[in-house]
Scaffold this motif. Structure first.
Motif, PDB file in Angstrom:
ATOM      1  N   LEU A 182       0.830  -1.209   0.000  1.00 55.60           N
ATOM      2  CA  LEU A 182       0.000   0.000   0.000  1.00 55.60           C
ATOM      3  C   LEU A 182       0.862   1.256   0.000  1.00 55.60           C
ATOM      4  O   LEU A 182       0.576   2.234   0.693  1.00 55.60           O
ATOM      5  CB  LEU A 182      -0.948  -0.011   1.200  1.00 55.60           C
ATOM      6  N   GLY A 183       1.932   1.214  -0.771  1.00 54.65           N
ATOM      7  CA  GLY A 183       2.793   2.383  -0.930  1.00 54.65           C
ATOM      8  C   GLY A 183       3.799   2.597   0.177  1.00 54.65           C
ATOM      9  O   GLY A 183       4.551   3.580   0.148  1.00 54.65           O
ATOM     10  N   LYS A 184       3.862   1.684   1.162  1.00 53.69           N
ATOM     11  CA  LYS A 184       4.781   1.849   2.290  1.00 53.69           C
ATOM     12  C   LYS A 184       5.822   0.733   2.288  1.00 53.69           C
ATOM     13  O   LYS A 184       5.499  -0.415   1.984  1.00 53.69           O
ATOM     14  CB  LYS A 184       4.013   1.830   3.613  1.00 53.69           C
ATOM     15  N   PRO A 185       7.081   1.052   2.645  1.00 49.11           N
ATOM     16  CA  PRO A 185       8.132   0.029   2.623  1.00 49.11           C
ATOM     17  C   PRO A 185       7.971  -0.980   3.761  1.00 49.11           C
ATOM     18  O   PRO A 185       7.479  -0.640   4.839  1.00 49.11           O
ATOM     19  CB  PRO A 185       9.415   0.844   2.801  1.00 49.11           C
ATOM     20  N   TYR A 186       8.363  -2.210   3.502  1.00 49.02           N
ATOM     21  CA  TYR A 186       8.385  -3.254   4.526  1.00 49.02           C
ATOM     22  C   TYR A 186       9.210  -2.784   5.721  1.00 49.02           C
ATOM     23  O   TYR A 186      10.245  -2.160   5.541  1.00 49.02           O
ATOM     24  CB  TYR A 186       9.001  -4.525   3.931  1.00 49.02           C
ATOM     25  N   PRO A 187       8.754  -3.021   6.949  1.00 49.45           N
ATOM     26  CA  PRO A 187       7.632  -3.866   7.370  1.00 49.45           C
ATOM     27  C   PRO A 187       6.330  -3.111   7.631  1.00 49.45           C
ATOM     28  O   PRO A 187       5.405  -3.681   8.200  1.00 49.45           O
ATOM     29  CB  PRO A 187       8.150  -4.450   8.680  1.00 49.45           C
ATOM     30  N   LEU A 188       6.248  -1.828   7.253  1.00 48.27           N
ATOM     31  CA  LEU A 188       5.046  -1.050   7.550  1.00 48.27           C
ATOM     32  C   LEU A 188       3.809  -1.701   6.908  1.00 48.27           C
ATOM     33  O   LEU A 188       3.811  -2.042   5.729  1.00 48.27           O
ATOM     34  CB  LEU A 188       5.206   0.388   7.043  1.00 48.27           C
ATOM     35  N   LEU A 207      -9.643  -4.479  -9.765  1.00 42.70           N
ATOM     36  CA  LEU A 207     -10.104  -3.124  -9.453  1.00 42.70           C
ATOM     37  C   LEU A 207      -9.162  -2.484  -8.444  1.00 42.70           C
ATOM     38  O   LEU A 207      -9.336  -2.610  -7.238  1.00 42.70           O
ATOM     39  CB  LEU A 207     -11.538  -3.159  -8.897  1.00 42.70           C
ATOM     40  N   GLN A 208      -8.149  -1.834  -8.931  1.00 40.42           N
ATOM     41  CA  GLN A 208      -7.170  -1.192  -8.066  1.00 40.42           C
ATOM     42  C   GLN A 208      -7.641   0.207  -7.673  1.00 40.42           C
ATOM     43  O   GLN A 208      -8.233   0.921  -8.481  1.00 40.42           O
ATOM     44  CB  GLN A 208      -5.817  -1.095  -8.778  1.00 40.42           C
ATOM     45  N   VAL A 209      -7.361   0.564  -6.420  1.00 42.36           N
ATOM     46  CA  VAL A 209      -7.757   1.870  -5.879  1.00 42.36           C
ATOM     47  C   VAL A 209      -6.560   2.799  -5.962  1.00 42.36           C
ATOM     48  O   VAL A 209      -5.453   2.438  -5.546  1.00 42.36           O
ATOM     49  CB  VAL A 209      -8.232   1.726  -4.427  1.00 42.36           C
ATOM     50  N   ALA A 210      -6.769   3.996  -6.496  1.00 43.57           N
ATOM     51  CA  ALA A 210      -5.666   4.945  -6.637  1.00 43.57           C
ATOM     52  C   ALA A 210      -5.072   5.282  -5.279  1.00 43.57           C
ATOM     53  O   ALA A 210      -5.806   5.489  -4.290  1.00 43.57           O
ATOM     54  CB  ALA A 210      -6.148   6.215  -7.332  1.00 43.57           C
ATOM     55  N   ALA A 211      -3.760   5.344  -5.195  1.00 40.58           N
ATOM     56  CA  ALA A 211      -3.085   5.707  -3.971  1.00 40.58           C
ATOM     57  C   ALA A 211      -3.270   7.194  -3.700  1.00 40.58           C
ATOM     58  O   ALA A 211      -3.348   8.002  -4.646  1.00 40.58           O
ATOM     59  CB  ALA A 211      -1.598   5.368  -4.047  1.00 40.58           C
ATOM     60  N   ARG A 212      -3.345   7.555  -2.430  1.00 39.79           N
ATOM     61  CA  ARG A 212      -3.427   8.974  -2.088  1.00 39.79           C
ATOM     62  C   ARG A 212      -2.083   9.626  -2.330  1.00 39.79           C
ATOM     63  O   ARG A 212      -1.033   9.027  -2.077  1.00 39.79           O
ATOM     64  CB  ARG A 212      -3.825   9.142  -0.628  1.00 39.79           C
TER      65      ARG A 212
END
Length: 300
Positions: free
Chosen positions: A55-61, A292-297
């Motif tokens: 979800l746009g965040k690096p592991y492990p977030l 159905l992908q949701v656009a990232a903020r």
């Protein structure tokens, strides 16, 4: 007292588990911490390359669930002869604890200030092996008395919807599209950077709906419907995958609420078979919805 729901953060026999925890685990707390830190290192070596970003965040977030599940599996597969010397005493303590009747299971709940969390509950110790999945500045592993950890069960589907909106910045709608699944999966969740999903694909929430006579599901199915355009996009994908979808939101809402009433009135009759069938169908529907992908903020 009610029986435990799957992954419910609660201890049934607290007094007995506390005695075993004090006898077997607390004297070896440093060695246990070393053991779990070692296991977390081996988990990172596998998970980080597999899912470097979520979800746009690096592991492990954001990877609390994945790390917790991997830890549970690592404990099952553990070969103590391969452990570093400092972790051996921790493994021996766990073995003594379990041989004496100590319990160990994965739990999921809400922790104030940190949102929805997955962890291991071993006796009366909560093992959070993914502390840094919510805040990269935290140590990766924490061993905390369960009574002090503040991990509580989710109350109902509305509680889940509120947490998903706050924690994931998700848009949450009632599942009027696929009424056949709505009693068990009454919500459709759109998480920025992820895909559209039918929720809750968590065994706890499915069992919660069933135990409460589907009142929790019916309550969120009465929430405002999604827009016709969004309804149409989701319904089209599911219809192409072979699912029977509602013609529109009002029809889907009426059908879903009627099923909630039918399942409530049927009680336990055929409930186990229906529950298992729902899990299989839910997984298939969510696989179909991955397109159905949701656009990232935008960042910041």
């Amino acid at each position: 007292m009610m029986s435990l729901l799957p992954h419910e953060p609660r201890i049934v026999d607290t007094a007995h588990q506390q005695v075993l925890t004090e006898r077997c685990l607390l004297p070896e707390l440093p060695a246990l911490r070393t053991l779990f830190l070692h296991l977390r290192g081996t988990i990172d070596a596998t998970l980080a390359p597999r899912q470097p970003v979520k979800l746009g965040k690096p592991y492990p977030l954001g990877c609390c669930a994945e790390i917790s599940l991997a830890l549970q599996q690592a404990l099952r597969d553990l070969d103590p002869t391969q452990l570093p010397p400092a972790a051996v005493a921790g493994h021996a303590a766990l073995a003594r604890f379990q041989a004496a009747g100590g319990t160990s299971r994965r739990v999921w709940g809400y922790q104030r200030g940190r949102g929805m969390r997955h962890a291991l509950l071993i006796g009366t110790l909560l093992i959070d092996a993914a502390q840094d999945s919510s805040d990269a500045s935290l140590a990766p592993v924490a061993l905390t008395p369960f009574a002090q950890a503040g991990l509580t069960p989710l109350r109902d589907h509305r509680h889940f919807a509120l947490l998903a909106a706050a924690e994931w910045q998700a848009h949450v709608y009632p599942n009027h599209v696929l009424p056949a699944l709505a009693p068990y999966a009454p919500l459709i969740v759109l998480v920025p950077g992820g895909s559209v999903r039918l929720e809750a694909d968590v065994h706890y929430m499915l069992a919660l709906a069933r135990r409460g006579g589907f009142a929790s599901s019916a309550a969120v199915l009465a929430m405002p419907a999604m827009t016709p355009a969004l309804f149409g996009a989701i319904a089209n994908v599911l219809a192409q995958a072979g699912f029977e979808v509602a013609a529109d939101a009002p029809q889907g809402r009426a059908a879903a609420l009627d099923l909630c009433r039918q399942y409530r009135d049927a009680g336990t009759r055929d409930a186990d078979a229906r529950h298992e069938a729902t899990l299989t169908t839910l997984a298939r529907a969510n696989r179909a919805l991955q397109v159905l992908q949701v656009a990232a903020r935008p960042a910041g």
